[in-house]
Design an enzyme around this catalytic site. Structure first.
Site, mmCIF file in Angstrom:
data_model
loop_
_atom_site.group_PDB
_atom_site.id
_atom_site.type_symbol
_atom_site.label_atom_id
_atom_site.label_comp_id
_atom_site.label_asym_id
_atom_site.label_seq_id
_atom_site.Cartn_x
_atom_site.Cartn_y
_atom_site.Cartn_z
ATOM 1 C CD GLU A 129 -3.073 0.988 0.357
ATOM 2 O OE1 GLU A 129 -2.872 0.470 -0.756
ATOM 3 O OE2 GLU A 129 -4.174 1.420 0.720
ATOM 4 C CB THR A 182 -4.821 7.047 -3.456
ATOM 5 O OG1 THR A 182 -5.946 6.197 -3.667
ATOM 6 C CG2 THR A 182 -4.676 7.320 -1.974
HETATM 7 N N1 HSE Z 1 -7.595 7.005 3.817
HETATM 8 C C1 HSE Z 1 -7.114 7.035 2.468
HETATM 9 C C2 HSE Z 1 -7.389 8.390 1.857
HETATM 10 C C3 HSE Z 1 -7.805 5.961 1.681
HETATM 11 O O1 HSE Z 1 -8.507 8.887 2.010
HETATM 12 O O2 HSE Z 1 -6.489 8.957 1.243
HETATM 13 C C4 HSE Z 1 -7.370 5.890 0.241
HETATM 14 O O3 HSE Z 1 -6.403 4.925 0.052
#
Ligand code: HSE
Length: 313
Positions: A129, A182
């Site tokens: 990740e 992201t």
């Molecule tokens: N918590 C993360 C974000 C989840 O909102 O960036 C996305 O991978």
């Protein structure tokens, strides 16, 4: 030659007020990874379902990076070959990179027969990740591995709490025909938040956890508010306010962005209302964004990553 295939589910992370710390698993869709021993290192033999877009080079793929972390942790000298079947759309806000990493470590752990702890699997998948999202947040990895609804008190070393799910609590997830990276969505957030927003966010976080423990649907609904990430990412999703209103108008307890988007989730008190909310969300997504949105309705008690087949030859 023995091969092991594992499935890991899509996940909704953040869940409104829990940026980087709350997430839950969906029953489907998910990714599958098949693993078998190979002479040395980690190689990716094949990826399907990604339209040829994901890196095949082991050092650049979330699943192989996670597996390398597991082999290193276990002191395993044999190599592993992976075949990845993407069931999740790319850059969808449904934890796709996490699901591949989770399925990969679960498959390889079973192939080796290591029976690693959940914390070890989370820690290794988190390395994937980190590569995929540019940050080691565990709010997709942890629910994809554990299933259910989880709170990540700390990603590393993992301290993950499983939260109770009141009977009937149902998620609707709609994936519009958009993609959001992201890393880019995280760059919009900056490094600081106004104190008033932080106060409201942690008040909602506490209330949501309490609502889950006590099965208080009205409190869960009031707590589904994000004062930190959603306002800074809203412009990425055309019609976000309209879609949220449509969901709540159709009976949802609340609605927000799934992870970094573009998927949207709503929580509902039962499958009947969830079906009406799904229809309303799809209609408003079509009106605001167009295209053909995908919709998933799931219990919040979905199972986490698991071996789905073993082949000995
Ligand atoms: N918590 C993360 C974000 C989840 O909102 O960036 C996305 O991978």
């Amino acid at each position: 030659m023995t091969s092991v295939t594992a499935f890991a589910p899509a996940t909704v992370s953040n869940v409104g007020c829990g940026f980087d710390v709350l997430g839950f698993a969906l029953e489907s869709p998910g990714d599958e990874v098949e693993a078998r021993f190979a002479p040395a290192g980690v190689v990716i033999e094949d990826i399907t379902g990604d339209g040829g877009r994901l890196p095949r080079e082991a050092a650049r793929n979330t699943a192989s990076v996670a597996v390398l972390a597991l082999l290193t942790k276990l002191g395993e000298r044999r190599g592993v070959a992976l075949r990845i079947r993407k069931g999740l759309p790319l850059s969808s806000g449904l934890g796709g990179s996490a699901a591949s990493a989770a399925a990969a470590v679960v498959a390889v752990d079973a192939l080796i027969g290591a029976r690693s702890s959940i914390d070890t699997l989370i820690a290794c998948a988190l390395e994937g990740e980190r590569l995929g999202a540019g940050s080691a947040h565990a709010d997709n990895i942890a629910p994809s591995i554990c299933g259910g609804f989880v709170l990540v008190r700390r990603p590393s070393p993992p301290d993950v709490l499983r939260l109770p799910v009141p009977m009937g609590l149902t998620a609707v997830v709609v994936h519009p025909d958009l993609e959001i990276e992201t890393a880019g969505a995280r760059a919009l957030l900056g490094d600081t938040v106004p104190l008033a927003d932080a106060v409201r966010q942690w008040a909602n976080m506490g209330a949501l956890v309490d609502g889950l423990h006590r099965g208080d649907f009205a409190l869960i609904g009031r707590a589904l508010e994000d004062t930190i990430a959603e306002p800074r990412r809203a412009a990425l999703i055309p019609g976000l306010a309209l879609i949220k209103r449509a969901a709540v108008g159709a009976g949802a307890l609340g609605c927000s962005i799934s992870g970094s988007g573009p998927s949207l989730f709503a929580l509902c008190a039962g499958a009947g209302v969830a079906s009406r909310v799904a229809d309303a969300m799809v209609e408003s997504v079509r009106a605001a964004i167009g295209g053909d949105p995908q919709v998933y309705v799931s219990s919040l008690e979905a199972r986490g990553a698991r071996v789905v087949s073993t082949c000995a030859s």
